[in-house]
Design an enzyme around this catalytic site. Structure first.
Site, PDB file in Angstrom:
ATOM      1  N   CYS A  84      48.433  17.476 -29.759  1.00 27.05           N
ATOM      2  CA  CYS A  84      48.719  16.737 -28.533  1.00 27.05           C
ATOM      3  C   CYS A  84      48.945  15.263 -28.855  1.00 27.05           C
ATOM      4  O   CYS A  84      48.135  14.638 -29.543  1.00 27.05           O
ATOM      5  CB  CYS A  84      47.566  16.893 -27.538  1.00 27.05           C
ATOM      6  SG  CYS A  84      47.760  15.893 -26.056  1.00 27.05           S
ATOM      7  N   CYS A  87      45.971  13.069 -26.601  1.00 24.79           N
ATOM      8  CA  CYS A  87      44.532  13.018 -26.955  1.00 24.79           C
ATOM      9  C   CYS A  87      44.311  13.209 -28.443  1.00 24.79           C
ATOM     10  O   CYS A  87      43.181  13.117 -28.914  1.00 24.79           O
ATOM     11  CB  CYS A  87      43.754  14.060 -26.163  1.00 24.79           C
ATOM     12  SG  CYS A  87      44.128  15.780 -26.624  1.00 24.79           S
ATOM     13  N   ASP A 304       8.320 -28.387 -27.675  1.00 25.19           N
ATOM     14  CA  ASP A 304       7.976 -28.864 -29.011  1.00 25.19           C
ATOM     15  C   ASP A 304       6.723 -28.142 -29.501  1.00 25.19           C
ATOM     16  O   ASP A 304       5.933 -27.609 -28.717  1.00 25.19           O
ATOM     17  CB  ASP A 304       7.736 -30.374 -28.985  1.00 25.19           C
ATOM     18  CG  ASP A 304       8.991 -31.139 -28.595  1.00 25.19           C
ATOM     19  OD1 ASP A 304      10.091 -30.627 -28.842  1.00 25.19           O
ATOM     20  OD2 ASP A 304       8.855 -32.243 -28.018  1.00 25.19           O
TER      21      ASP A 304
END
Length: 493
Positions: A84, A87, A304
């Site tokens: 095909c 696909c 910090d």
């Protein structure tokens, strides 16, 4: 003859295509059947009823014959008779029969991954989208009124059809629901002829596929190809692509089957102590239990190393990549208890919960509207009265301009950023006229230390100017609260 493109199914549902009615149906069928399998023909006819694709080819053809007068005499078309061109063999019994599904089940069992749901991903060569476009052009030549302006996304993809054909059968084999969470089974298909077609694509659309400097990914991505194909008219496409599409000589091959667990997101609302290695401390037990390959730690901001996180804590997420075991609420509670037993002075967590990727992304989105409350100990170069400090209470929702602090210039671009100080209050410490406690609530991203001492005038206004141009410095700083309505409450039902 005009044929209505509606197929009654053996259920009460109808098979309704995007086309409504299809003229020249027999001519269209003849042109497509020369190159496409039954399932690819039907997806180009716009049939999107999932039940249709769950039956055999023979039953599907019988249904087409009984529903379409122009297809009354079509021959039974085997899905495996030819290669095909739509696909590439993915929808043939070679990759959809029970033997192939058994290989998938065996691979999942071999990996011994715990999961509650599963999904399948189909990877095709990126240039396969070009073939979908050429067949759309072929349909438009025969039925221009239907297909000339039809977007490609209206046609079901090969990936969709495979999932419709095999998803429910895999649910029965696994005894689990097919859903876009937890375990993912990636089927990676390759086709040499499709790979060669990328050369023609690059020649036709040179400007669209220039690889940028440092780009490590494939330049032929689905999005880049679609952009190229939609940048010119469909008439022009016929001259740029291989049109009409040529037959493929062989079907695709399954290059790999990869079974992984999708990332797991764990969220929390508290940690305390120094930010020395919080991500490692928090993720250690999660990695050990789930056997995840790695983790990504994200928190709602950062401080910090000398700033403590107090109060209700800071929300964070841990993304666990490719875990092999499932986390349950009970397991998370046990991991939470073990983390808190490590060193209560270093790190603590609460309300660990599993969240979705969307909820994890929401934490980043909340950064712009986040507020934070701090407590700081400050010192003045001269004596202060409580009355002078009380003046600070009058400043609400005050906008300040902060030029990138000197201490972070090595990692942040030089820019002036506007931030909002929502409120503040200060109180002299006992037996001192120079040291005072400051409580302040600001917009997320405000540099508190620089607001206090001005950073050589780079933050304006600042605490120094607000207190009659005194020299103010900061002794200590801690976070009392991060005001974010997050994470979602654990589901204890």
């Amino acid at each position: 003859m005009m044929v209505k493109s509606v197929l009654p199914h053996h259920s009460s549902e109808d098979l309704i295509s995007f086309t409504g009615v299809i003229p020249k149906l027999s001519e269209l069928w003849a042109s497509l059947t020369d190159q496409l399998c039954l399932w690819c023909i039907c997806r180009h006819l716009g049939i999107t009823n999932i039940s249709f694709y769950k039956q055999s080819c023979q039953d599907a053809v019988a249904e087409l014959r009984s529903s379409y007068s122009e297809l009354k005499h079509v021959e039974h078309k085997s899905c495996d008779k030819e290669v095909c061109g739509g696909c590439y063999g993915v929808l043939t019994t070679h990759f959809t029969d029970n033997d192939f599904l058994t290989k998938i089940v065996e691979e999942v069992e071999r990996r011994k991954i715990e999961y509650e749901h599963f999904c399948c991903s189909i990877a095709l060569p990126s240039t396969s989208v070009v073939r979908d476009y050429t067949y759309l052009l072929l349909c438009a030549d025969i039925c221009p009124g239907v297909y000339s302006y039809l977007p490609l996304e209206n046609i079901p993809t090969v990936k969709d059809i495979w999932k419709w054909m095999c998803g429910a059968r895999l649910e029965r084999r696994f005894g689990k629901k097919f859903a876009l969470t937890h375990m993912d089974i990636l089927l990676n298909f390759q086709h040499a002829e499709l790979d060669r077609e990328s050369n023609k694509l690059e020649e036709s659309f040179r400007d669209h596929f220039k690889k940028r400097k440092g780009q490590s990914t494939d330049k032929f991505t689905h999005s880049s190809i679609v952009r190229a194909l939609t940048s010119v008219s469909r008439e022009k496409l016929r001259t740029l692509l291989t049109y009409p599409p040529h037959r493929l000589r062989e079907m695709c091959r399954l290059q790999s089957m990869v079974v992984t667990h999708n990332p797991v997101y764990v969220a929390d609302g508290e940690r305390k102590g120094l930010d020395t290695s919080v991500s490692e401390l928090l993720s250690q037990l999660l990695l050990e239990y789930t056997q995840a390959k790695s983790q990504n730690f994200t928190s709602s901001g950062r401080e910090d190393i000398d700033v403590q996180m107090l109060g209700s804590g800071r929300p964070f997420t841990i993304q666990l990549l490719e875990p092999e075991r499932v986390l349950s609420p009970d397991v998370l509670s046990d991991i939470e208890r073990k983390i808190n037993q490590m060193d209560p002075l270093l790190v603590r967590v609460s309300d660990l919960t599993l969240i979705s990727r969307e909820e994890a992304d929401k934490l980043k989105d909340l950064e712009a509207e986040k507020r934070k409350t701090y407590t700081a100990v400050c010192v003045s170069d001269g004596d202060l009265s409580q009355g002078e400090l009380d003046i600070l209470c009058e400043h609400r929702d005050m906008v300040i301009d902060q030029l990138t602090p000197i201490r972070v210039l090595h990692r942040r671009a030089l820019a002036t950023r506007q931030r909002t100080v929502h409120w503040m209050k200060a109180k002299l410490q006992c037996n001192s006229s120079r040291i005072f406690d400051l409580e302040i609530e600001t917009q997320g991203g405000t540099y508190i230390k620089e607001f206090v001492h001005s950073d050589f005038g780079r933050t304006v206004p600042n605490l120094c100017t607000l207190l009659s141009n005194r020299q103010i410095d900061i002794i200590s700083l801690d976070v009392l609260s991060v005001h974010v309505e997050w994470p979602p409450a654990p589901d204890n039902s």
